[in-house]
Design an enzyme around this catalytic site. Structure first.
Site, PDB file in Angstrom:
ATOM      1  CG  HIS A 174     -57.457  48.160 -29.900  1.00  0.00           C
ATOM      2  ND1 HIS A 174     -58.672  48.336 -30.517  1.00  0.00           N
ATOM      3  CD2 HIS A 174     -57.730  47.600 -28.687  1.00  0.00           C
ATOM      4  CE1 HIS A 174     -59.636  47.897 -29.733  1.00  0.00           C
ATOM      5  NE2 HIS A 174     -59.091  47.439 -28.609  1.00  0.00           N
ATOM      6  CD  GLU A 175     -55.302  47.243 -25.679  1.00  0.00           C
ATOM      7  OE1 GLU A 175     -55.940  47.842 -24.772  1.00  0.00           O
ATOM      8  OE2 GLU A 175     -55.755  46.269 -26.292  1.00  0.00           O
TER       9      GLU A 175
END
Length: 229
Positions: free
Chosen positions: A102-103
Site C-alpha cells: 500500500h505504501e
C-alpha cells in the site's frame, strides 16, 4: 452571542462519527493482528515486498527505513523515503505484505503525479495552519460575540474537511494499486490476496471515519455559530 461550552447538545451531531471511528479503529486493530499471525507462502518480508515493487517501477532512489511506530507506516514524498514499522519491515505475513505494498502505491502515485495526491500534498501547509487557527478564531468569536471570527474559523476548518475528502481517493487508489501488483507479481496467491484486501479495506475505513468526523465537526461548528441567529 454568549460563549457555549463544547460539551452541549450539539455534541450529539458527533455521536455517529464517534461510533464509526471507534468501530473502524477496532476493525483495523483486529484485522491487522489476525493476519499479522499468518505467514505468506513466499515468505517475503514487508521490506522485500516493497523493494521488489519499487525496483519494478524504476524507483531505485526510494529508500526504505524502519520507523518505531505500530501502524505508522507511510511514504514521505519530499524525501522519497518509505517508512515501515518493525512488524511490517521484518514481518513475513499477509499484513506486512499488504501494508508495505500500500505504501509503495503512494510512491507510484508520486511518480505518476496522481492528481488527488498532488492536490493533497500542495494544501498540507495551509491545512496544518488552518486546522489550528480555526478553533482559536471560532472560540474567540463565540466568546466575544463576533460573528466574523466564528465564520472565519468555520472557513478555515472547511479546509480540513476538503483535505480529508481528497485523502479518500488517494488511499483507495494506493490500495487498488497494491493489490493488483501483489496478485500480478505473484507475491501473494489466491486466498492470500483476499486476506490482504481485508487488511487494506479495514485500514481504509479509518480514513472514511476521519472524513465523517471532520464533516460532523463542521456541521456542529455551523450549528453553534447560528444558534442565536
Amino acid at each position: 452571542m454568549p460563549f457555549y461550552p463544547f460539551f452541549d447538545s450539539t455534541m450529539l451531531l458527533l455521536l455517529p462519527a464517534i461510533i464509526i471511528s471507534f468501530w473502524a479503529q477496532t476493525k483495523i486493530n483486529s484485522t491487522y493482528s489476525k493476519y499479522n499471525e499468518v505467514r505468506t507462502v513466499n515468505g517475503y518480508t514487508g521490506q522485500q515486498v516493497a523493494r521488489m515493487m519499487l525496483d519494478d517501477a524504476g524507483l531505485y532512489d526510494v529508500r526504505i527505513e524502519v520507523i518505531n511506530s505500530k501502524l505508522g507506516d507511510h511514504y514521505d514524498p519530499s524525501n522519497k523515503v518509505l517508512r515501515l514499522s518493525p512488524d511490517v519491515y521484518f514481518g513475513e505475513t499477509i499484513s506486512s505484505a499488504g501494508i508495505a505494498a500500500h505504501e509503495v502505491g503512494h510512491a507510484l502515485q508520486h511518480k505518476e503525479k496522481y492528481a488527488p495526491l498532488v492536490i493533497r500534498n500542495s494544501i498540507v501547509p495551509a491545512v496544518n495552519i488552518g486546522s489550528s487557527l480555526s478553533w482559536i478564531l471560532f472560540i474567540a468569536g463565540l466568546f466575544l460575540g463576533f460573528k466574523g471570527l466564528t465564520t472565519l474559523g468555520i472557513i478555515l476548518f472547511l479546509g480540513v474537511v476538503v483535505f480529508q475528502i481528497i485523502t479518500l481517493p488517494v488511499e483507495f487508489n494506493a490500495s487498488t494499486r497494491a493489490l493488483d501488483i501483489l496478485k500480478s507479481r505473484g507475491i501473494l496467491y489466491a486466498e492470500e490476496n483476499k486476506n490482504a484486501q481485508k487488511v487494506l479495506d479495514a485500514a481504509a475505513m479509518t480514513y472514511v471515519a476521519a472524513t465523517l468526523m471532520a464533516i460532523s465537526q463542521l456541521v456542529r461548528l455551523i450549528a453553534l455559530s447560528n444558534r442565536d441567529d
